[in-house]
Design a protein around this motif. Structure first.
Motif, mmCIF file in Angstrom:
data_model
loop_
_atom_site.group_PDB
_atom_site.id
_atom_site.type_symbol
_atom_site.label_atom_id
_atom_site.label_comp_id
_atom_site.label_asym_id
_atom_site.label_seq_id
_atom_site.Cartn_x
_atom_site.Cartn_y
_atom_site.Cartn_z
ATOM 1 N N ILE A 110 72.215 86.991 17.025
ATOM 2 C CA ILE A 110 70.814 86.669 16.743
ATOM 3 C C ILE A 110 69.891 87.542 17.591
ATOM 4 N N LEU A 111 70.237 87.701 18.857
ATOM 5 C CA LEU A 111 69.422 88.526 19.748
ATOM 6 C C LEU A 111 69.399 89.984 19.290
ATOM 7 N N ASP A 112 70.556 90.495 18.896
ATOM 8 C CA ASP A 112 70.629 91.879 18.396
ATOM 9 C C ASP A 112 69.831 92.037 17.109
ATOM 10 N N ASN A 113 69.901 91.044 16.248
ATOM 11 C CA ASN A 113 69.177 91.086 14.980
ATOM 12 C C ASN A 113 67.655 91.124 15.209
ATOM 13 N N VAL A 114 67.167 90.296 16.124
ATOM 14 C CA VAL A 114 65.730 90.275 16.427
ATOM 15 C C VAL A 114 65.291 91.624 16.993
ATOM 16 N N GLN A 115 66.110 92.200 17.867
ATOM 17 C CA GLN A 115 65.774 93.508 18.428
ATOM 18 C C GLN A 115 65.693 94.575 17.340
ATOM 19 N N LYS A 116 66.649 94.574 16.433
ATOM 20 C CA LYS A 116 66.642 95.552 15.346
ATOM 21 C C LYS A 116 65.455 95.346 14.413
ATOM 22 N N GLN A 117 65.186 94.084 14.099
ATOM 23 C CA GLN A 117 64.113 93.749 13.171
ATOM 24 C C GLN A 117 62.747 94.205 13.694
ATOM 25 N N TYR A 118 62.533 94.118 15.014
ATOM 26 C CA TYR A 118 61.234 94.425 15.597
ATOM 27 C C TYR A 118 61.231 95.708 16.433
ATOM 28 N N ALA A 119 62.233 96.538 16.297
ATOM 29 C CA ALA A 119 62.326 97.765 17.097
ATOM 30 C C ALA A 119 61.111 98.672 16.900
ATOM 31 N N ALA A 120 60.634 98.805 15.676
ATOM 32 C CA ALA A 120 59.477 99.670 15.405
ATOM 33 C C ALA A 120 58.199 99.113 16.035
ATOM 34 N N ASP A 121 58.153 97.815 16.245
ATOM 35 C CA ASP A 121 56.948 97.198 16.795
ATOM 36 C C ASP A 121 56.756 97.477 18.282
ATOM 37 N N ALA A 122 57.780 97.929 18.965
ATOM 38 C CA ALA A 122 57.643 98.268 20.384
ATOM 39 C C ALA A 122 56.575 99.340 20.562
ATOM 40 N N HIS A 123 56.535 100.291 19.645
ATOM 41 C CA HIS A 123 55.530 101.361 19.698
ATOM 42 C C HIS A 123 54.123 100.778 19.560
ATOM 43 N N TYR A 124 53.948 99.847 18.641
ATOM 44 C CA TYR A 124 52.640 99.236 18.438
ATOM 45 C C TYR A 124 52.231 98.386 19.633
ATOM 46 N N MET A 125 53.186 97.741 20.255
ATOM 47 C CA MET A 125 52.875 96.966 21.462
ATOM 48 C C MET A 125 52.418 97.883 22.577
ATOM 49 N N HIS A 126 53.063 99.047 22.685
ATOM 50 C CA HIS A 126 52.660 100.006 23.708
ATOM 51 C C HIS A 126 51.230 100.487 23.439
ATOM 52 N N LEU A 127 50.905 100.782 22.190
ATOM 53 C CA LEU A 127 49.549 101.214 21.849
ATOM 54 C C LEU A 127 48.530 100.113 22.161
ATOM 55 N N TYR A 128 48.877 98.882 21.827
ATOM 56 C CA TYR A 128 47.995 97.756 22.132
ATOM 57 C C TYR A 128 47.795 97.627 23.640
#
Length: 184
Positions: A110-128
């Motif tokens: 489950i933890l790996d799945n959540v990381q994969k699902q939201y991996a692209a969002d890390a970039h947006y969090m950094h921009l925010y």
């Protein structure tokens, strides 16, 4: 807890000046906390967003998906010495068990799945994070100017903001100096 503490506070910390009080200007806790962040330090070190912020967001997704009733009750606080998201979640769950008397657990898949699902969002969090940091100096300046105006309102005509530290060293780099006139 923050609301309870704020309710007990008898003198407001912001605004102090009557001018801003008349304008009914307020700053929330998040804005005041942001004012303590050093944009100059972040840009000079070219540092990225703290990984724990991203991990905390992923943990929030997990809680919303499987334990929504706990969402408002759980506070993570500082979590140290973790190598990856799985260790971060394990430390948080251990902390929750000790302080909130709740037993949360997610398996590795489950933890790996959540990381994969939201991996692209890390970039947006950094921009925010970076966009948010741009406001740190603005809010800090507002607080300082309010205090300077407060002194001027009290009759300290010779009141000044003086840069004491380099902005990279501390976001709280200004001192406020007020000279009492001989006539007072």
């Amino acid at each position: 807890e923050n609301e309870t503490i704020s309710a007990r506070q008898t003198t407001p910390g912001f605004p102090m000046s009557q001018f801003l009080r008349d304008k009914r200007l307020t700053l929330g806790r998040n804005a005041r906390m942001l004012a303590t962040q050093s944009f100059a330090r972040v840009t000079s070190e070219r540092s990225a967003m703290n990984t724990s912020l991203y991990y905390r967001a992923l943990l929030e997704v997990l809680i919303c998906d499987s334990a929504q009733e706990m969402r408002q009750k759980l506070q993570v606080g500082k979590v140290r010495k973790y190598a990856n998201f799985n260790e971060y979640v394990a430390l948080c769950c251990k902390k929750f068990a000790a302080t909130q008397n709740c037993n949360l657990h997610w398996d590795t898949a489950i933890l790996d799945n959540v990381q994969k699902q939201y991996a692209a969002d890390a970039h947006y969090m950094h921009l925010y994070y970076m966009l948010r940091m741009c406001f740190a100096q603005v809010i800090e300046s507002l607080i300082l100017l309010d205090r300077l105006l407060y002194l001027k309102e009290l009759g300290y005509a010779e009141s000044y903001l003086v840069a004491v530290f380099d902005a990279v060293i501390s976001p709280r780099r200004f001192g406020i100096i007020a000279l009492k006139s001989a006539a007072s």
